[in-house]
Design a protein around this motif. Structure first.
Motif, PDB file in Angstrom:
ATOM      1  N   VAL A   1       1.318  -0.970  -0.163  1.00 21.92           N
ATOM      2  CA  VAL A   1      -0.149  -0.099  -0.149  1.00 21.92           C
ATOM      3  C   VAL A   1       1.075   1.359   0.662  1.00 21.92           C
ATOM      4  O   VAL A   1       0.374   1.998  -0.559  1.00 21.92           O
ATOM      5  CB  VAL A   1      -0.940   0.039   1.739  1.00 21.92           C
ATOM      6  N   ALA A   2       2.127   1.114   0.751  1.00 23.86           N
ATOM      7  CA  ALA A   2       2.308   2.176   0.822  1.00 23.86           C
ATOM      8  C   ALA A   2       3.520   2.726  -0.544  1.00 23.86           C
ATOM      9  O   ALA A   2       3.823   4.203  -0.523  1.00 23.86           O
ATOM     10  CB  ALA A   2       3.792   1.999   1.181  1.00 23.86           C
ATOM     11  N   LEU A   3       3.289   1.961  -1.288  1.00 21.69           N
ATOM     12  CA  LEU A   3       3.615   2.242  -3.373  1.00 21.69           C
ATOM     13  C   LEU A   3       2.662   3.177  -3.326  1.00 21.69           C
ATOM     14  O   LEU A   3       3.530   3.814  -4.590  1.00 21.69           O
ATOM     15  CB  LEU A   3       4.331   0.414  -3.798  1.00 21.69           C
ATOM     16  N   PHE A   4       1.454   3.070  -3.311  1.00 18.80           N
ATOM     17  CA  PHE A   4       0.835   3.877  -3.656  1.00 18.80           C
ATOM     18  C   PHE A   4       0.999   5.237  -3.266  1.00 18.80           C
ATOM     19  O   PHE A   4      -0.192   5.927  -3.346  1.00 18.80           O
ATOM     20  CB  PHE A   4      -0.486   3.133  -4.254  1.00 18.80           C
ATOM     21  N   ALA A   5       1.009   5.143  -2.211  1.00 21.94           N
ATOM     22  CA  ALA A   5       0.903   6.492  -0.810  1.00 21.94           C
ATOM     23  C   ALA A   5       0.735   7.977  -1.734  1.00 21.94           C
ATOM     24  O   ALA A   5       0.059   8.643  -1.530  1.00 21.94           O
ATOM     25  CB  ALA A   5       1.796   6.640   0.276  1.00 21.94           C
ATOM     26  N   ASP A   6       2.021   8.616  -2.624  1.00 18.31           N
ATOM     27  CA  ASP A   6       2.018   9.665  -3.491  1.00 18.31           C
ATOM     28  C   ASP A   6       0.967  10.016  -4.394  1.00 18.31           C
ATOM     29  O   ASP A   6       0.701  10.939  -5.384  1.00 18.31           O
ATOM     30  CB  ASP A   6       2.926   9.611  -3.919  1.00 18.31           C
ATOM     31  N   LEU A   7      -0.021   8.698  -5.250  1.00 22.53           N
ATOM     32  CA  LEU A   7      -0.606   8.491  -6.102  1.00 22.53           C
ATOM     33  C   LEU A   7      -2.151   9.903  -5.270  1.00 22.53           C
ATOM     34  O   LEU A   7      -2.905   9.801  -4.403  1.00 22.53           O
ATOM     35  CB  LEU A   7      -1.990   6.967  -5.722  1.00 22.53           C
ATOM     36  N   HIS A   8      -2.392  10.786  -6.406  1.00 27.60           N
ATOM     37  CA  HIS A   8      -3.701  11.152  -6.493  1.00 27.60           C
ATOM     38  C   HIS A   8      -5.077  11.105  -6.848  1.00 27.60           C
ATOM     39  O   HIS A   8      -5.153  10.867  -7.835  1.00 27.60           O
ATOM     40  CB  HIS A   8      -3.541  12.755  -7.105  1.00 27.60           C
TER      41      HIS A   8
ATOM     42  N   TYR B   1      -7.861  -3.268 -12.216  1.00 26.52           N
ATOM     43  CA  TYR B   1      -7.934  -4.514 -13.956  1.00 26.52           C
ATOM     44  C   TYR B   1      -8.794  -5.936 -13.412  1.00 26.52           C
ATOM     45  O   TYR B   1      -9.112  -7.105 -13.935  1.00 26.52           O
ATOM     46  CB  TYR B   1      -7.674  -3.918 -15.323  1.00 26.52           C
ATOM     47  N   GLU B   2      -6.710  -5.917 -13.015  1.00 26.92           N
ATOM     48  CA  GLU B   2      -6.180  -7.104 -13.213  1.00 26.92           C
ATOM     49  C   GLU B   2      -7.240  -7.631 -11.330  1.00 26.92           C
ATOM     50  O   GLU B   2      -8.323  -8.854 -11.305  1.00 26.92           O
ATOM     51  CB  GLU B   2      -4.761  -7.620 -12.099  1.00 26.92           C
ATOM     52  N   LEU B   3      -7.136  -7.214 -10.510  1.00 22.14           N
ATOM     53  CA  LEU B   3      -8.396  -7.118  -9.298  1.00 22.14           C
ATOM     54  C   LEU B   3      -9.822  -7.742  -9.781  1.00 22.14           C
ATOM     55  O   LEU B   3     -10.138  -8.764  -9.577  1.00 22.14           O
ATOM     56  CB  LEU B   3      -8.788  -6.530  -8.154  1.00 22.14           C
ATOM     57  N   GLN B   4     -10.386  -7.233 -10.893  1.00 25.08           N
ATOM     58  CA  GLN B   4     -11.793  -6.827 -11.012  1.00 25.08           C
ATOM     59  C   GLN B   4     -11.704  -8.283 -11.926  1.00 25.08           C
ATOM     60  O   GLN B   4     -12.339  -9.167 -10.899  1.00 25.08           O
ATOM     61  CB  GLN B   4     -11.948  -5.843 -12.633  1.00 25.08           C
TER      62      GLN B   4
ATOM     63  N   GLU C   1      -3.928   8.478 -17.626  1.00 21.72           N
ATOM     64  CA  GLU C   1      -2.554   8.457 -17.974  1.00 21.72           C
ATOM     65  C   GLU C   1      -1.312   8.524 -17.193  1.00 21.72           C
ATOM     66  O   GLU C   1      -0.282   7.188 -17.745  1.00 21.72           O
ATOM     67  CB  GLU C   1      -2.177   8.963 -18.663  1.00 21.72           C
ATOM     68  N   THR C   2      -1.107   9.017 -15.984  1.00 21.60           N
ATOM     69  CA  THR C   2       0.286   8.967 -15.109  1.00 21.60           C
ATOM     70  C   THR C   2      -0.328   8.223 -14.188  1.00 21.60           C
ATOM     71  O   THR C   2      -0.015   7.594 -12.876  1.00 21.60           O
ATOM     72  CB  THR C   2      -0.015  10.618 -14.440  1.00 21.60           C
ATOM     73  N   ALA C   3      -1.474   7.199 -14.336  1.00 24.53           N
ATOM     74  CA  ALA C   3      -1.572   6.174 -13.140  1.00 24.53           C
ATOM     75  C   ALA C   3      -2.050   4.614 -13.452  1.00 24.53           C
ATOM     76  O   ALA C   3      -2.948   3.950 -13.020  1.00 24.53           O
ATOM     77  CB  ALA C   3      -3.064   6.488 -12.187  1.00 24.53           C
ATOM     78  N   GLN C   4      -1.351   4.101 -14.800  1.00 27.44           N
ATOM     79  CA  GLN C   4      -1.694   3.393 -15.370  1.00 27.44           C
ATOM     80  C   GLN C   4      -1.163   1.797 -14.387  1.00 27.44           C
ATOM     81  O   GLN C   4      -2.214   0.529 -14.283  1.00 27.44           O
ATOM     82  CB  GLN C   4      -0.726   3.412 -16.683  1.00 27.44           C
ATOM     83  N   GLY C   5       0.094   1.983 -13.216  1.00 25.10           N
ATOM     84  CA  GLY C   5      -0.194   0.985 -12.464  1.00 25.10           C
ATOM     85  C   GLY C   5      -0.925   0.846 -11.967  1.00 25.10           C
ATOM     86  O   GLY C   5      -2.001  -0.125 -11.655  1.00 25.10           O
ATOM     87  N   ALA C   6      -1.974   2.231 -11.018  1.00 25.79           N
ATOM     88  CA  ALA C   6      -2.572   1.825 -10.776  1.00 25.79           C
ATOM     89  C   ALA C   6      -4.403   0.742 -10.987  1.00 25.79           C
ATOM     90  O   ALA C   6      -5.258  -0.275 -10.765  1.00 25.79           O
ATOM     91  CB  ALA C   6      -3.108   3.092  -9.917  1.00 25.79           C
TER      92      ALA C   6
END
Lengths: 485, 127
Positions: free
Chosen positions: A97-104, A120-123, A110-115
């Motif tokens: 979870v900490a890896l995503f801490a800076d995501l807004h 998508y994969e969880l769906q 386009e700038t949040a493709q990892g999230a």
């Protein structure tokens, strides 16, 4: 040990009651005075400063550390709360979870493709596990997922011009209270279906209740008694024959995860509790996560947006004209989604199956141990992930629960399901060791051996003794009032 | 456990008693004991038309919330206002001060169709 217990029994004053005017933990540097009236408008300024507690830093630290030591949780003790799946929450999740801490949430997709890829994969993973064809991750918790699922069904019936005709939702008498509440919130009339003597849905009673006026049936499988509904295929066929939709309450998915799929049983809609089944921390009011999976015919009605694959990447699809709309700000409780994703990917298909098998094994082992301790099992057959017991004749469940607190265990769910008198509903989960299960069974025996007189006075050494539940219900004190006001 | 002879009983643990042209209804001693301390009672509204077997009131205790069913069909003509402030009357005096509502029956014979004290005691013991 004894000294420590005594200490925790001291009445602990609130932080407000420790306040001394002028005392400070931190003195921030002076800042230039701004004209707040000009900046905010006079109507937005407080006439006087807020009444905040004034304490030194050490008092503050001791206050909250002291409170945290009174806390009961899965990291502290066995927590066999039936139907709640209080399994261990792996600490590795927190690193992910900490890896995503800076995501807004407002940043461009386009700038949040990892999230988006994770979502998508969880769906897709959740659709695979439940046997569904599409999943929304938006709902914030189980009951919210239920409402989303039933509104999806309602939109489906409305699209076929059958909304006015289908006004009834059927729920079994052993259902979780949230099922009838959900149906009622969505504007439906609730009709209760009795359980048969074997603890399963009475199929004949169900058939009699079915008709073209029924919008949906809400079921858990295994049901609230921890029993697998063997007739589930016949139930689904009967429902579909009159155009009703099958709703699966995922509260008890832990028993069958990776082994049997609600979609294959004939369900059209499933909600999951990532905070139960998929090791997202649970309790204390959230944040939870209640994704909803549906069969293809219901997909157009799911909330907007959905995460979709677009070209090489992932995007948020808002072009969903038949959708029931957005049900949660942004995209659901994203931190919960990350934890569930990590859990699924770490276990894989085999691990998930093994997890369900161990959950069932643990429940059955504990059920046998309880019998040895004189507890009664009203529906005594192989159970799934949980079972319902009754105390030995003459003992009250509430006293057993209070006695367990004294022995350091969180009690099971009590007085539920309603169809069993003095019910104790026990769900050990797969993450407990054999030694823990045996110690818990011993404790259940021990509270009975100590006798009724001891039990009626329990608990003795907890921070608070027996609460006055009657007055707490009738005249709850919901906030602290400063004295002299 | 009390089973007054003068009352009629339902399987869902209501009692009923003829009182002039009305039928007085409450919950049994067994029901109040099973519920535990009652914290809240929701009564039907006056003038409401009810049918036998219909859920028309709710009793909430520290343990659970339970529907109360009309033992006979008719019109609600009186409710026990004292229960709003003193729901504990249901525990203290289920057959007396803890009565819940009165129905003016619309059909004859429904009251006679309910169980006698002896039959109800047997029903409770079989539970």
């Amino acid at each position: 040990m004894i000294a420590e217990k005594k200490e925790t029994r001291l009445e602990s004053p609130l932080i407000f009651e420790k306040s001394v005017p002028g005392r400070r933990g931190v003195r921030p540097p002076a800042v230039p005075q701004a004209d707040l009236t000009a900046l905010l408008g006079a109507e937005n300024l407080r006439p006087e400063p807020p009444r905040l507690p004034e304490v030194d830093e050490l008092t503050l630290v001791r206050h909250y550390t002291g409170l945290s030591r009174r806390q009961i949780g899965i990291d502290v003790t066995f927590y066999p709360l039936g139907s709640c799946t209080m399994k261990y929450n792996p600490k590795v999740h927190e690193a992910a979870v900490a890896l995503f801490a800076d995501l807004h949430p407002y940043q461009a997709p386009e700038t949040a493709q990892g999230a988006l890829q994770l979502m998508y994969e969880l769906q897709a993973d959740l659709s695979e596990i439940t046997g569904m064809e599409a999943t929304t991750l938006q709902p914030a918790a189980g009951a919210h997922g239920e409402l989303t699922g039933i509104l999806t069904i309602r939109a489906y019936h409305a699209s076929r011009g059958e909304h006015d005709q289908r006004r009834v939702v059927l729920v079994p008498d052993s259902a979780h209270g949230s099922n009838p509440a959900t149906a009622s919130m969505a504007g439906y009339t609730v009709q209760e279906i009795p359980s048969g003597p074997d603890g399963e849905v009475d199929l004949e009673a169900l058939r009699r209740a079915l008709g073209p006026h029924v919008a949906a049936i809400m079921l858990t499988n295994p049901n609230t008694l921890g029993l697998f509904e063997h007739q589930i295929r016949a139930i689904a066929e009967a429902a579909h024959a009159v155009g009703a939709q099958m709703y699966y309450d995922g509260a008890n998915l832990n028993a069958i995860m990776g082994v049997a799929r609600p979609g294959d049983m004939g369900f059209d809609v499933v909600h999951l509790n990532l905070h139960k089944t998929f090791t997202v921390p649970h309790g204390g009011g959230g944040p939870g996560s209640g994704p909803v999976g549906v069969k293809a015919h219901l997909e157009p009605f799911l909330p907007s947006p959905q995460v979709v694959r677009r070209g090489e990447g992932f995007a948020l699809d808002y072009d969903r004209p038949q959708s029931i709309g957005q049900v949660k700000s942004f995209y659901g409780n994203f931190g919960a989604l990350v934890r569930a994703y990590v859990y699924i990917r770490m276990l894989g298909r085999e691990g998930i199956q093994r997890s369900a098998a161990l959950a069932v094994l643990n429940a059955n082992y504990l059920k046998e141990l309880l019998k040895e301790q004189g507890y009664r099992i009203p529906y005594d057959r192989l159970c799934m992930h949980e079972f319902v017991a009754q105390p030995p004749e003459g003992f009250k469940t509430v006293d057993i629960a209070k006695g367990l607190l004294e022995l350091g265990f969180h009690p099971p769910t009590v007085y539920f399901p309603l169809i069993v008198k003095e019910a104790l509903m026990v769900e050990p989960t797969e993450t407990e060791t054999r030694e823990t299960l045996e110690a818990f069974a011993q404790a259940l025996g021990e509270v009975v051996r100590r006798g009724k007189e001891w039990l009626e006075g329990a608990p003795y050494t907890t921070p608070v003794r027996r609460l006055d539940e009657l007055q707490a219900n009738r005249k709850p004190k919901l906030r602290w009032e400063p004295s002299g006001q | 456990m009390d089973y007054p002879e003068t009352l009629k009983y339902s399987q869902s643990h209501e009692w009923a008693r003829q009182d002039g042209d009305k039928v007085v209804v409450g919950i049994t001693d067994y029901a109040q004991e099973q519920l535990g301390d009652v914290v809240f009672v929701e009564l039907p509204s006056l003038g409401k038309t009810v049918s036998a077997g219909e859920a028309i009131a709710v009793v909430e205790s520290v343990k659970t919330a339970s529907d109360i069913y009309a033992p006979v069909s008719g019109e609600i003509v009186e409710t026990n206002a004292a229960l709003a402030d003193k729901p504990e009357l249901l525990n203290q005096s289920p057959f007396g001060e803890g009565w819940m509502f009165k129905i003016r029956p619309s059909q004859t014979g429904e009251l006679d169709g309910l169980m006698s004290a002896a039959a109800y005691r047997q029903w409770v013991e079989s539970q």
